[in-house]
Motif scaffolding. Structure first.
Motif, PDB file in Angstrom:
ATOM      1  N   CYS A   3      25.605   2.531  -8.621  1.00 33.13           N
ATOM      2  CA  CYS A   3      25.773   1.692  -9.810  1.00 33.13           C
ATOM      3  C   CYS A   3      25.361   2.425 -11.086  1.00 33.13           C
ATOM      4  O   CYS A   3      25.994   2.284 -12.136  1.00 33.13           O
ATOM      5  CB  CYS A   3      24.942   0.423  -9.668  1.00 33.13           C
ATOM      6  SG  CYS A   3      25.624  -0.726  -8.459  1.00 33.13           S
ATOM      7  N   HIS A  27      34.304   2.269  -6.733  1.00 31.21           N
ATOM      8  CA  HIS A  27      33.038   1.538  -6.746  1.00 31.21           C
ATOM      9  C   HIS A  27      33.209   0.195  -7.462  1.00 31.21           C
ATOM     10  O   HIS A  27      32.725  -0.833  -6.989  1.00 31.21           O
ATOM     11  CB  HIS A  27      31.957   2.365  -7.447  1.00 31.21           C
ATOM     12  CG  HIS A  27      30.647   1.652  -7.562  1.00 31.21           C
ATOM     13  ND1 HIS A  27      29.635   1.798  -6.650  1.00 31.21           N
ATOM     14  CD2 HIS A  27      30.208   0.756  -8.479  1.00 31.21           C
ATOM     15  CE1 HIS A  27      28.627   1.036  -7.002  1.00 31.21           C
ATOM     16  NE2 HIS A  27      28.931   0.392  -8.117  1.00 31.21           N
ATOM     17  N   CYS A  31      32.115  -3.511  -6.295  1.00 27.26           N
ATOM     18  CA  CYS A  31      30.805  -3.924  -6.820  1.00 27.26           C
ATOM     19  C   CYS A  31      31.002  -4.955  -7.926  1.00 27.26           C
ATOM     20  O   CYS A  31      31.506  -4.646  -9.006  1.00 27.26           O
ATOM     21  CB  CYS A  31      30.057  -2.711  -7.355  1.00 27.26           C
ATOM     22  SG  CYS A  31      28.448  -3.144  -8.032  1.00 27.26           S
ATOM     23  N   CYS A  34      28.888  -4.248 -11.309  1.00 26.75           N
ATOM     24  CA  CYS A  34      29.458  -3.270 -12.233  1.00 26.75           C
ATOM     25  C   CYS A  34      30.713  -3.828 -12.899  1.00 26.75           C
ATOM     26  O   CYS A  34      30.959  -3.550 -14.077  1.00 26.75           O
ATOM     27  CB  CYS A  34      29.779  -1.968 -11.504  1.00 26.75           C
ATOM     28  SG  CYS A  34      28.296  -1.025 -11.093  1.00 26.75           S
TER      29      CYS A  34
HETATM   30 ZN   LIG Z   1      27.860  -1.081  -8.861  1.00 28.93          ZN
END
Ligand SMILES: [Zn+2]
Length: 170
Positions: A3, A27, A31, A34
């Protein structure tokens, strides 16, 4: 990519997605934190795009110069009187829209940090400093008065006869 690394690339992600590494985009897909961060940043950027700086009053410069001139021509009262008057009655009423605008700009630019640090902390410190200086000024006046009292007392007191070279020895 973790992150923290993705967070450091959010600006790139926002401006030009072709330049950002595939790992970062992968990612982001997985996620939610994020993704939220990125969408907040995007919303902020959109707000900044929409925000127009307020128009400055066209007579601002002329008014300011006139007030400065009036201030310069005014009889210079004591420094502390002027400070006190400014603190007590101040130009705050007339300056309020301007100050509000300045604060708003600072708030938007600094995201609140500048506002917190500079404005809230500065005013009490300033007045405390002024108060200290004022009391120092008062003290020095008191000391001067005490000095002059001492001097007149010395002059008025008759010699006690115990000073050196006094002709009172038998
Ligand atoms: Zn993340």
């Amino acid at each position: 990519m973790n992150c923290r690394e993705v967070n450091s690339k959010l600006a790139e992600l926002l401006l030009d997605t072709r330049e950002t590494p595939v790992e970062a985009r992968r990612h982001l897909e997985g996620c939610a934190a994020c993704r939220g961060e990125l969408s907040e940043l995007r919303a902020t950027m959109n707000l900044m795009d929409d925000w127009a700086a307020p128009e400055v009053n066209p007579y601002f410069d002329a008014k300011l110069l006139a007030r400065l001139r009036a201030e310069q021509q005014a009889r210079p009262a004591g420094f502390w009187e002027r400070c006190k008057a400014r603190f007590l009655y101040g130009s705050s009423l007339r300056m309020q829209p301007l100050m509000a605008g300045a604060l708003a700009v600072m708030f938007m630019v600094g995201g609140g940090t500048y506002f917190d640090l500079e404005v809230y902390n500065q005013r009490p410190q300033e007045s405390a400093t002024v108060r200290d200086l004022q009391s120092l000024d008062g003290d020095s006046q008191v000391f001067q008065q005490l000095d002059s009292v001492d001097q007149t007392a010395d002059q008025q007191q008759p010699l006690s006869g115990e000073g050196p070279g006094s002709p009172s020895s038998d």
